[in-house]
Design an enzyme around this catalytic site. Structure first.
Site, PDB file in Angstrom:
ATOM      1  N   GLY A   1       0.885  -1.143   0.000  1.00  0.00           N
ATOM      2  CA  GLY A   1       0.000   0.000   0.000  1.00  0.00           C
ATOM      3  C   GLY A   1       0.923   1.192   0.000  1.00  0.00           C
ATOM      4  O   GLY A   1       2.104   1.076   0.303  1.00  0.00           O
ATOM      5  N   CYS A   2       0.357   2.329  -0.307  1.00  0.00           N
ATOM      6  CA  CYS A   2       1.195   3.503  -0.425  1.00  0.00           C
ATOM      7  C   CYS A   2       1.503   4.051   0.961  1.00  0.00           C
ATOM      8  O   CYS A   2       2.476   4.733   1.189  1.00  0.00           O
ATOM      9  CB  CYS A   2       0.421   4.495  -1.258  1.00  0.00           C
ATOM     10  SG  CYS A   2       1.235   5.992  -1.568  1.00  0.00           S
ATOM     11  N   GLN A   3       0.644   3.749   1.937  1.00  0.00           N
ATOM     12  CA  GLN A   3       0.806   4.288   3.280  1.00  0.00           C
ATOM     13  C   GLN A   3       1.487   3.281   4.213  1.00  0.00           C
ATOM     14  O   GLN A   3       2.269   3.660   5.059  1.00  0.00           O
ATOM     15  CB  GLN A   3      -0.572   4.638   3.864  1.00  0.00           C
ATOM     16  CG  GLN A   3      -1.219   5.821   3.213  1.00  0.00           C
ATOM     17  CD  GLN A   3      -0.669   7.129   3.735  1.00  0.00           C
ATOM     18  OE1 GLN A   3      -0.032   7.182   4.773  1.00  0.00           O
ATOM     19  NE2 GLN A   3      -0.903   8.197   3.003  1.00  0.00           N
TER      20      GLN A   3
ATOM     21  N   SER B   1      -5.163   3.139   0.786  1.00  0.00           N
ATOM     22  CA  SER B   1      -3.913   2.498   0.401  1.00  0.00           C
ATOM     23  C   SER B   1      -3.021   2.108   1.567  1.00  0.00           C
ATOM     24  O   SER B   1      -1.826   2.313   1.544  1.00  0.00           O
ATOM     25  CB  SER B   1      -3.070   3.370  -0.533  1.00  0.00           C
ATOM     26  OG  SER B   1      -3.780   4.351  -1.154  1.00  0.00           O
TER      27      SER B   1
END
Ligand SMILES: Cc1ncc(COP(=O)(O)O)c(C=O)c1O
Ligand SMILES: Cc1ncc(COP(=O)(O)O)c(C=O)c1O
Lengths: 412, 144, 412, 144
Positions: free
Chosen positions: D51-53, D119
């Site tokens: 995920g982006c986070q 994300s």
């Protein structure tokens, strides 16, 4: 007050939704007949934008804070709403762009550059907007391909027999408009797609004028791409979309590079995001998207069929009245027509006519309407074009007729 | 010969006679129709200033230190305004033409026709007239 | 009420201009510290958009009717306003785009494709936003060129000596950001341009964060291109611009094809329009442009120097207070910094921190901020970033500090 | 073994005890910290859901017709929620996993963590869990 046989279509109430229509121009009430260029916005759309800025403005995607979550949800809800509106199978088949022009350019510079090679051919028609000509010309020039043109008869209808004959082993794509912004012709896009598919060729439809004038069903049309603009369907400027079949979008290389469209970036290697994000680099026009959603709600509330019926009524009334007048030539007489009328007043130059008509408070468009090739076909420098929207009235058409009479008198 | 300013003032006075826009445009149409300015043979590509709405043709020649213009347009109103511009600038010295600000157009209420985005060709026509003036001036300077 | 040593800067009054700031989030007043992602909009901007739709909405350019003339004038006035704001020589040196990302892509796909060839090199820095990395990567991949990277030290400053050494006969362009969105570093762009020009190489500046934090003078900087976004400077979403030196824009091939960007079209040959229109195909985001103009008026009325002074004060206060706290690491300590603070709280994951901070009504951004390479440089997955705008207060910073303490307590 | 619905109900009841968000998150943190789910050696690229986070690792194995999951994340809250999901789905049959709608996440007020645009990797984790279930089911069908 306003005559209409369209029961249940409350024109008086509808007009109150459009603040700009309350305006005077040159001392007369504004009559806005330039709807094919851009439509006016109802309060519902303007307020949606205002509300967005008052309550949830934030950059979308990837934020953990409340505003970002809210804005992202509103944003993605509109994607879903558009998907439903045109009956796309998945909402990830909708890519947000600035408008039709950018949607077509997106396909030309991604799908096009991957699939069109030297010697290949792209089929368009003689009655395309510059936005559906120039991107293909630029692509052709870059890769050494060429355009083949579906001819159009004097009524403004495409010659489907000639179209069939254009296909050969070099054909790669068909790109045609759904409804002509200049002549109003509603093109037989479903049949056009069928013929293309018989030849295993994908089809892009320029739907700039298709979305505002009736319901669109991309699964029924079976087209591979459908392009549209929010501002032509009572939504804000600066937002539009591209529908693309999942399989096509998946296989297309990315468009612009930047934030949003990547999964991971190192200086050595960049992984692109999934569709539709792969094609949406940079901060999107969030407020525009929200307003676009409100516009679709607005027309769906009125009913697409009701709107179409109203517009058709206006067009038939105007056509009948204009045909009664001496010296009026209507350019474009397709059997299947949307509410666009292009005309010539004797041999009076459209610029002269438009200038005088404006003094009656009537906004018509004059010129070649970004469709120079079809003007060349008719051998004219341009036309005077009146295009009707959901808020126009017969009384307004009478004002136009009066103005046209004055033009004839002054230049006669 | 009257100066540019004097000629502008003359036109402003003429336009003050009109009560409404229709009279004004009728006058422009009159002017646009009645004064054939340019030979058909001169309506060629090289003299064409293309606007997106109407087309303008312009020719120029020098005589005795003054610059003379002829013009035409396919739209009558454009032609009328073109003729006003020619009336003011034709027969003037290159320097005066270069420096003319032509704000009479504003004063007689035709400013919008000279908006750079109106694309009737008139803005380009003025540019072209000043360009001719500069070119003739440069040529003269060289000859001396 | 609000402490500031900035006399004449009436924070209380200013905050009233921003309706969104009156909002509560999770029961607490909204504290908006995500200004580097996007800024909130004052009523002056929102109203300008509303007014536009109420009074003059129309498609711009080439219309002879009143609305079109009015809209076109307003539209072109903003172009002029922007030119003045950044001290461009001519207003035709301003091209409207969707934002910084599109501006950079425009240059990469026009100037870039014309001038960058196999084996060539483009210089960027280790501290660029993905929007100033990926377009160049895509260009490099297409033509077979490669990126050279200006290294950045632990404080977050570019190594200018190393930069000097990157130039060779293959260098074609330098593309660097004015102010880093992640670390706040104000880069010495004037010096960077000078060094590039000593080598006869043009420079593109990513000014997404430059425009909001002080005055920009493109003639003083001498850069060839300057890219910016309206939404980062209190203007609407979906609008931004590209400044390009006249000579460069003139020589660039067109960008997208369509209406507006052409002079004449036949199927055989198309003549492109003059700059800036050559690069503006399709109906532009007119309302966005109008709102952008209102935003520039707004900040100019407040005074760019006043805003900068206020933001600096907030940043110094926050920095001092954060440095007093245990376990806080500030990432990016350039000597010359704008009001952006990236930090780590012990070894607590930014996502965890952000989630808790949000519950205090404080909007911070967490993650890699679209600058993954610099995160890789520091060997961290991301940071918590607070970025201050013209309406923020010291009291709000205190709320953030309280939230950070809570984060430490909960994850400690 | 309790069904998915029963387990969801169990978790909902547990969360009803919390008066405010802070207690809820403290509980999640507890769960995120106390249960080491996955071997360090298994935290490899092929098990990573980016995920982006935050990042999530997931492994799965089949035993006696039931599917078992192990998971981990670099963010504690993500890990806590991941563990709730694993608690509910681990040990269930592929069919039940495929059909689970997992609306307990909504009911305990953590919906926003499962937004596809957040994300953090959790949405992809659920997709991956269902994907495993489908894959194991297909494999079993083939073997029969
Ligand atoms: C330094 C920098 N460059 C480029 C961008 C991209 O700007 P936009 O998303 O408005 O295109 C941003 C903002 O996200 C930024 O901070
Ligand atoms: C048929 C057609 N295609 C394309 C366009 C271009 O749309 P836009 O300017 O919104 O990109 C228009 C409108 O101008 C149109 O009428």
């Amino acid at each position: 007050m306003y005559q209409t046989t369209n029961t249940g279509y409350n024109l008086e109430k509808i007009r109150k939704d459009f603040p700009i229509l309350q305006q005077e121009v040159n001392g007369s009430p504004l009559v806005y007949f330039d709807n094919a260029a851009t439509t006016q916005k109802p309060l519902q759309v303007i307020n949606a934008i205002t509300d967005y800025y008052h309550r949830e403005n934030s950059n979308v995607h990837r934020g953990v804070h409340r505003l970002s979550v809210m804005a992202t949800e509103s944003f993605e809800n509109v994607r879903q709403k558009i998907a439903q509106h045109i009956n796309a199978r998945y909402s990830h088949e909708i890519v947000f762009t600035r408008g039709t022009t950018e949607s077509i350019n997106l396909v030309a510079s991604t799908w096009g550059k991957k699939n069109v090679k030297k010697g290949d051919q792209i089929i368009i028609s003689a009655i395309e907007h510059h936005s559906n000509i120039v991107p293909w010309q630029m692509l052709c020039e870059e890769v050494g391909a060429r355009l083949r043109i579906i001819p159009v008869d004097d009524a403004g209808e495409m010659d489907l027999e000639a179209y069939r004959d254009l296909f050969n082993e070099k054909t790669r794509l068909v790109a045609v408009n759904h409804i002509s912004n200049t002549l109003g012709t509603i093109n037989p896009v479903k049949e056009i797609v069928e013929i293309a598919h018989d030849n295993d060729i994908p089809v892009l439809i320029d739907g700039a004028q298709g979305l505002p004038h009736g319901s669109v069903d991309v699964q029924d049309l079976h087209c591979e791409f459908y392009c549209f603009s929010g501002h032509k369907v009572y939504g804000p400027t600066g937002i539009g979309g591209l529908y693309g079949k999942e399989k096509f979008l998946e296989e297309m290389p990315p468009y612009q590079g930047g934030g949003e469209m990547i999964k991971s970036v190192t200086f050595e290697k960049t992984d692109y995001n999934d569709i539709p994000y792969k094609f949406e680099a940079g901060t999107p026009n969030v407020a525009g998207v929200i307003g676009f959603g409100a516009a679709l709600d607005y027309i769906n509330n009125l009913g697409l069929e009701n709107i179409k019926k109203h517009e058709d009524e206006l067009m038939h009334y105007a056509t009948t009245e204009l045909e009664k007048m001496d010296g009026i030539t209507i350019i474009g007489k397709a059997r299947n027509k949307a509410s666009v009328i292009s005309l010539l007043i004797g041999d009076i130059h459209p610029y002269d006519a438009g200038t005088i008509i404006d003094h009656f408070g009537v906004a018509v468009r004059t010129g070649n309407h970004c469709t120079q090739p079809i003007m060349d076909h008719y051998g004219i420098p341009g036309t005077v074009r009146a295009s009707f929207g959901l808020y126009n009235t017969k009384t307004e058409i009478e004002t136009l007729l009066k103005a046209i009479n004055k033009v004839k008198e002054m230049f006669g | 010969m009257a100066t540019i300013k004097e000629k502008e003032q003359q036109i402003i006075s003429e336009f003050e006679n009109f009560d409404d826009w229709m009279d004004k445009y009728n006058y422009l149409i009159e002017m646009g129709k009645s004064i054939p300015q340019i030979d058909e043979s001169q309506k060629v590509e090289s003299n064409l200033i293309s606007g997106c709405q109407s087309r303008v043709w312009l020719t120029a020649y020098m005589d005795d230190g003054k610059l003379y213009f002829k013009g035409d347009s396919d739209a009558v109103i454009t032609k009328g305004i073109a003729n006003l511009l020619i009336r003011v600038l034709s027969g003037q010295s290159p320097d005066d033409i270069i420096n003319a600000d032509l704000d009479f157009i504003d004063k007689i209420g035709l400013r919008e026709h000279l908006s750079p985005t109106r694309s009737n060709g008139l803005v380009s026509m003025i540019k072209q007239m000043k360009f001719y003036a500069m070119a003739f001036k440069a040529k003269k300077a060289k000859q001396q």
